[in-house]
Design a protein around this motif. Structure first.
Motif, short mmCIF file in Angstrom:
data_model
loop_
_atom_site.label_atom_id
_atom_site.label_comp_id
_atom_site.label_asym_id
_atom_site.label_seq_id
_atom_site.Cartn_x
_atom_site.Cartn_y
_atom_site.Cartn_z
N LEU A 74 -1.56 4.15 -4.90
CA LEU A 74 -3.11 3.14 -5.07
C LEU A 74 -4.03 3.60 -5.25
O LEU A 74 -4.85 4.50 -4.89
N LEU A 75 -3.93 2.95 -6.41
CA LEU A 75 -5.35 2.88 -7.09
C LEU A 75 -6.36 1.31 -6.25
O LEU A 75 -6.44 0.58 -6.16
N PRO A 76 -7.74 1.76 -5.60
CA PRO A 76 -8.65 0.54 -6.25
C PRO A 76 -8.84 -0.61 -6.76
O PRO A 76 -8.67 -1.59 -6.48
N SER A 77 -8.53 -0.38 -8.05
CA SER A 77 -8.38 -1.97 -9.13
C SER A 77 -6.67 -2.34 -9.26
O SER A 77 -7.20 -3.01 -10.19
N ASP A 78 -6.18 -1.40 -8.58
CA ASP A 78 -5.35 -2.38 -8.35
C ASP A 78 -5.13 -3.71 -7.04
O ASP A 78 -3.94 -4.61 -7.16
N PHE B 198 0.53 -1.39 0.45
CA PHE B 198 -0.22 -0.19 -0.11
C PHE B 198 0.80 1.38 -0.36
O PHE B 198 1.81 1.18 0.75
N ALA C 294 -2.37 4.14 2.76
CA ALA C 294 -2.53 4.20 1.18
C ALA C 294 -4.34 5.75 1.46
O ALA C 294 -4.23 5.30 2.89
N SER C 295 -4.89 5.64 0.64
CA SER C 295 -5.69 7.18 1.14
C SER C 295 -7.08 6.07 1.52
O SER C 295 -6.90 4.69 1.04
N ALA D 20 -11.48 -0.30 -0.57
CA ALA D 20 -11.60 -1.35 -1.40
C ALA D 20 -12.01 -2.78 -1.10
O ALA D 20 -11.90 -3.75 -1.59
N LYS E 217 -10.13 5.91 0.27
CA LYS E 217 -10.68 5.82 -0.91
C LYS E 217 -9.77 4.33 -1.41
O LYS E 217 -10.69 3.39 -1.76
N THR E 218 -8.86 4.12 -1.27
CA THR E 218 -8.08 2.98 -1.72
C THR E 218 -8.28 1.75 -0.70
O THR E 218 -8.44 0.40 -0.35
N GLN E 219 -8.33 2.51 0.62
CA GLN E 219 -8.73 1.02 1.85
C GLN E 219 -10.02 0.05 2.04
O GLN E 219 -10.36 -0.62 2.14
#
Length: 328
Positions: free
Chosen positions: A88-92, A84, A126-127, A133, A129-131
């Motif tokens: 990092l993006l949610p799709s990752d 993380f 991570a942000s 996911a 939003k990514t968490q």
């Protein structure tokens, strides 16, 4: 594993003994690289067999990632790692649908979360939003992309590590995310003898790479199913509910344990009983697991925070003042 009823005491007792043997074999295997931390190793395994998720919080360099890697290496199953970072993006994490020109349709490409054991390293870097996911997959064991659900394999365990929230570059996990973790533990520094053994041995990374797998994914799935059939007497159910209810009215807590916490404590206690070779839960199993299962779910009042009252300390007081029931 063979199904049984509670009146067939000889059969569940025998199966509990087999469960305990395999549990200890896995714990001993992980301990080859995590020296002097038997309690942390056993709690991690309890999370695996209770179909929960584990959050390990500690300062860098204490073996958080090594514990997660050793657990994954000990089970012959698919595992994935997500590092993380702020970008990092949610799709990752979950994967993405990509248009296939040859077939003229979108195809789902799964992300690293589609594994039996997923290491989420430094999750609080991570942000938010990514968490988030991870929220759906941790609770429902599936990922929804473009309105299509994609189930993850079984067993499924997320082992997340995080640095203390007061360190630079960290984002505190929201309460909803914390509640998805069955336990939160701390590995801590090794004792003198264990640290000397670490210095004498090879680097931990090399040791983890050579760690043999001592169980298959199908073995773990069978142990999970067996643990759900461990007998729980009515007084133990009452004890769990009374303990969680007491956290909801405690003057130093703004938010107590939810029914999800009660269910988590029950699942973990069943595994602890089986790991001890028993086919029934004792109140002592519940008491031993109350802090790692419940403490991270509790929110203190501002006054309690100012006085440095910890959630673990509140639970300790509640446990001390609540007599253990006599289980049938």
């Amino acid at each position: 594993m063979t199904h049984y009823t509670h009146d067939q005491t000889h059969q569940p007792a025998q199966l509990a003994g087999q469960f305990a043997q395999r549990f200890q074999m896995l714990a001993g295997n992980v301990e080859q690289v995590i020296r002097g931390k038997r309690e942390a190793v056993e709690l991690a395994l309890i999370c695996l067999f209770a179909e929960g998720h584990l959050l390990i919080e500690d300062v860098p360099g204490t073996g958080k990632t090594t514990l997660a890697r050793a657990l994954a290496a000990s089970v012959d199953a698919r595992w994935g790692r997500i590092q993380f970072t702020p970008d990092l993006l949610p799709s990752d994490i979950t994967g993405v649908s990509i248009f296939n020109q040859a077939h003229q349709k979108f195809e789902f490409h799964p992300g690293p979360v589609f594994a039996n054991i997923v290491l989420a390293d430094e999750i609080n870097r991570a942000s938010p939003k990514t968490q988030s996911a991870l929220l759906e997959v941790m609770e429902e064991r599936r990922v929804t992309v473009d309105a299509e659900p994609h189930p993850v394999p079984r067993p499924f365990l997320v082992v997340a590590t995080q640095n203390p929230v007061d360190m630079d570059g960290t984002y505190p996990l929201p309460e909803a995310q914390l509640d998805r973790f069955l336990m939160q533990i701390s590995v801590g520094y090794p004792d003198h003898v264990s640290e000397v053994e670490v210095l004498k041995g090879m680097p931990s990374g090399a040791l983890v790479d050579r760690l043999p797998a001592v169980a298959r994914a199908s073995d773990v799935a069978g142990m999970i199913d067996f643990a759900t059939r461990i007998h729980v007497a009515d007084p133990v159910y009452d004890y769990i509910v009374a303990l969680c209810a007491a956290t909801r009215t405690h003057p130093q807590l703004r938010l107590g344990a939810s029914p999800r916490g009660s269910l988590a404590l029950l699942r973990a206690a069943r595994v602890k009983a089986a790991a001890a070779g028993r086919h029934y839960v004792l109140p002592e199993d519940v008491k031993a697991l109350a802090v790692p299962v419940l403490a991270h779910r509790l929110i203190r009042t501002p006054e309690a925070e100012l006085r440095d009252v910890t959630a673990a300390g509140v639970l300790g007081d509640l446990l001390a003042g609540m007599p253990l029931p006599q289980a049938a």
